[in-house]
Design a protein around this motif. Structure first.
Motif, short mmCIF file in Angstrom:
data_model
loop_
_atom_site.label_atom_id
_atom_site.label_comp_id
_atom_site.label_asym_id
_atom_site.label_seq_id
_atom_site.Cartn_x
_atom_site.Cartn_y
_atom_site.Cartn_z
N ASN A 64 0.83 -1.21 0.00
CA ASN A 64 0.00 0.00 0.00
C ASN A 64 0.86 1.26 0.00
O ASN A 64 0.53 2.26 0.63
CB ASN A 64 -0.93 -0.01 1.22
CG ASN A 64 -1.92 -1.16 1.18
OD1 ASN A 64 -2.51 -1.43 0.15
ND2 ASN A 64 -2.07 -1.84 2.31
N GLY A 65 1.97 1.16 -0.71
CA GLY A 65 2.92 2.28 -0.72
C GLY A 65 2.47 3.42 -1.62
O GLY A 65 1.40 3.41 -2.23
N GLY A 66 3.30 4.41 -1.68
CA GLY A 66 3.04 5.60 -2.48
C GLY A 66 3.90 6.74 -1.98
O GLY A 66 4.91 6.53 -1.29
N TYR A 67 3.50 7.95 -2.29
CA TYR A 67 4.26 9.15 -1.90
C TYR A 67 3.46 9.95 -0.85
O TYR A 67 2.23 9.97 -0.87
CB TYR A 67 4.52 10.03 -3.12
CG TYR A 67 5.51 9.42 -4.09
CD1 TYR A 67 6.88 9.63 -3.93
CD2 TYR A 67 5.08 8.63 -5.15
CE1 TYR A 67 7.80 9.07 -4.82
CE2 TYR A 67 5.99 8.06 -6.04
CZ TYR A 67 7.34 8.29 -5.87
OH TYR A 67 8.25 7.73 -6.73
N TYR A 68 4.19 10.59 0.04
CA TYR A 68 3.53 11.41 1.05
C TYR A 68 4.45 12.55 1.49
O TYR A 68 5.67 12.47 1.34
CB TYR A 68 3.14 10.58 2.28
CG TYR A 68 4.32 10.03 3.07
CD1 TYR A 68 4.84 10.74 4.16
CD2 TYR A 68 4.91 8.81 2.73
CE1 TYR A 68 5.91 10.24 4.88
CE2 TYR A 68 5.98 8.31 3.44
CZ TYR A 68 6.48 9.02 4.52
OH TYR A 68 7.54 8.54 5.24
N TYR A 69 3.83 13.60 1.99
CA TYR A 69 4.59 14.71 2.60
C TYR A 69 4.99 14.29 4.00
O TYR A 69 4.14 13.95 4.82
CB TYR A 69 3.74 15.98 2.65
CG TYR A 69 4.05 16.95 1.53
CD1 TYR A 69 4.96 17.98 1.72
CD2 TYR A 69 3.45 16.82 0.28
CE1 TYR A 69 5.26 18.87 0.71
CE2 TYR A 69 3.73 17.70 -0.74
CZ TYR A 69 4.65 18.73 -0.53
OH TYR A 69 4.95 19.60 -1.53
N ASP A 70 6.29 14.34 4.26
CA ASP A 70 6.78 13.90 5.57
C ASP A 70 6.62 14.98 6.64
O ASP A 70 6.59 14.69 7.82
CB ASP A 70 8.25 13.48 5.46
CG ASP A 70 8.71 12.69 6.68
OD1 ASP A 70 7.89 11.94 7.23
OD2 ASP A 70 9.88 12.83 7.08
N THR A 71 6.57 16.21 6.23
CA THR A 71 6.38 17.32 7.18
C THR A 71 5.30 18.25 6.65
O THR A 71 5.06 18.33 5.45
CB THR A 71 7.67 18.12 7.40
OG1 THR A 71 8.13 18.63 6.14
CG2 THR A 71 8.75 17.26 8.02
N GLN A 72 4.65 18.96 7.58
CA GLN A 72 3.68 19.98 7.24
C GLN A 72 4.20 21.33 7.74
O GLN A 72 5.12 21.40 8.55
CB GLN A 72 2.34 19.66 7.91
CG GLN A 72 1.66 18.40 7.38
CD GLN A 72 1.03 18.60 6.02
OE1 GLN A 72 0.56 19.69 5.69
NE2 GLN A 72 1.01 17.54 5.22
#
Length: 331
Positions: free
Chosen positions: A70-78
């Motif tokens: 269920n991988g993909g890309y995400y923002y690690d910080t906001q």
């Protein structure tokens, strides 16, 4: 649409989609990004999406690839962490000088500073209704005018309201305008105050910003700058109780030891605490604007504190206590 324009918009739509829709627990697949782009009239191939993400990473965007089923890309910080936003939302909720409607609008804007998952967590904690809130809607305009006047070194004029027994606003000062040289804005006891100089009375005064109406800047230059130079804002709130001014003097007070936290909360960690020989009390000496609100604060610790000096403050404590007893006995 030209290919060049398509590419520019595509990378921006990709950035916004990832920023709002992803975090560590919710990575976004490349296929979801492609579907989002197509929904906005932009065509994309998988390779071009990979390239756009790489360009965003090179630019400094903290986009991380999570591997797995269920991988993909995400923002690690906001821009803001969830606890930081919770603190800001709590401040808006508790601020008396902002109306209920304005509070909800501000909180919605704060929710827009993070992803949808954090925004949902914030929204579940919003409790604005039935809190004590002002009914005046002019607070933001007033802050804007006051800030502009300070920057332009000009005075402000306004009328000031209070309320009668029927909760109807009435004007102070016989409805005449005050003209004040603004110094700064202070947030105290969940309200905003203007601290300024009244040239007519040669006096520093406070005004609740939400009670100021018909406020505007003038062409007159600010006066009383020598008075401003005498004010240490960092210690000002320690001397003034609930923004009520009075004669400033050094007051020495004895407290029971268990009240040391209360004293430090009020007067700050730099307050001089002197333990007494009995092991049960301590004294503190600090500059205070002596007012009725100061005495009310003291009476909250009845039997557990005593004013040591000066004598005129001790006598005023006695007189205030007598007045309270007389009022109670007359009923």
């Amino acid at each position: 649409m030209s290919d060049g324009m398509n590419q520019k918009l595509k990378i921006l739509f990709t950035k916004d989609f990832l920023s709002y829709n992803s975090d560590f627990e919710h990575p976004v697949s490349v296929q979801k990004i492609i579907e989002h782009l197509e929904n906005n009239g932009l065509t994309a191939e998988r390779k071009s999406v990979y390239d756009d993400i790489e360009q965003l990473q090179l630019y400094g965007e903290d986009i991380v690839k999570r591997r797995g089923r269920n991988g993909g890309y995400y923002y690690d910080t906001q821009k803001f962490e969830l606890p930081e936003l919770k603190m800001l939302v709590d401040s808006v909720q508790s601020s008396k000088f902002i109306t209920e409607e304005q509070s909800l609008e501000l909180i919605k804007k704060l929710e827009g500073l993070t992803n949808k998952y954090n925004a949902a967590a914030l929204h579940r904690q919003v409790v604005v209704r039935n809190r004590v809130k002002t009914v005046q809607t002019n607070i933001f305009n007033n802050i804007d005018h006051i800030s502009a006047a300070i920057n332009s070194d000009c005075t402000v004029k306004f009328r000031y309201i209070t309320y009668d027994l029927h909760k109807k606003p009435i004007f102070r000062h016989d409805g005449d305008f005050y003209e004040i040289s603004p110094y700064c804005l202070i947030w105290d006891d969940e309200n905003y105050y203007l601290l300024g100089y009244d040239a007519a009375q040669d006096k520093i005064k406070h005004f609740r910003v939400d009670k100021m109406v018909n406020l505007s800047a003038t062409q007159e230059k600010r006066a009383g700058k020598e008075k401003f130079g005498e004010i240490d804002i960092s210690s000002y709130n320690k001397k003034v109780f609930n923004m009520y001014s009075g004669e400033q003097t050094t007051v020495k007070i004895r407290f029971k030891n268990h009240l040391v936290g209360v004293v430090l909360d009020k007067f700050g960690m730099n307050a001089s605490i002197c333990p007494e020989n009995d092991g049960e009390h301590f004294t503190v000496a600090t500059d205070i604007s002596v007012s009725k609100q100061f005495y009310s604060w003291l009476f909250g610790f009845a039997g557990e504190c005593e004013v040591i000096s000066p004598e005129f403050v001790r006598e005023q404590v006695r007189q205030t206590a007598r007045l309270m007893l007389t009022a109670a006995d007359s009923k």
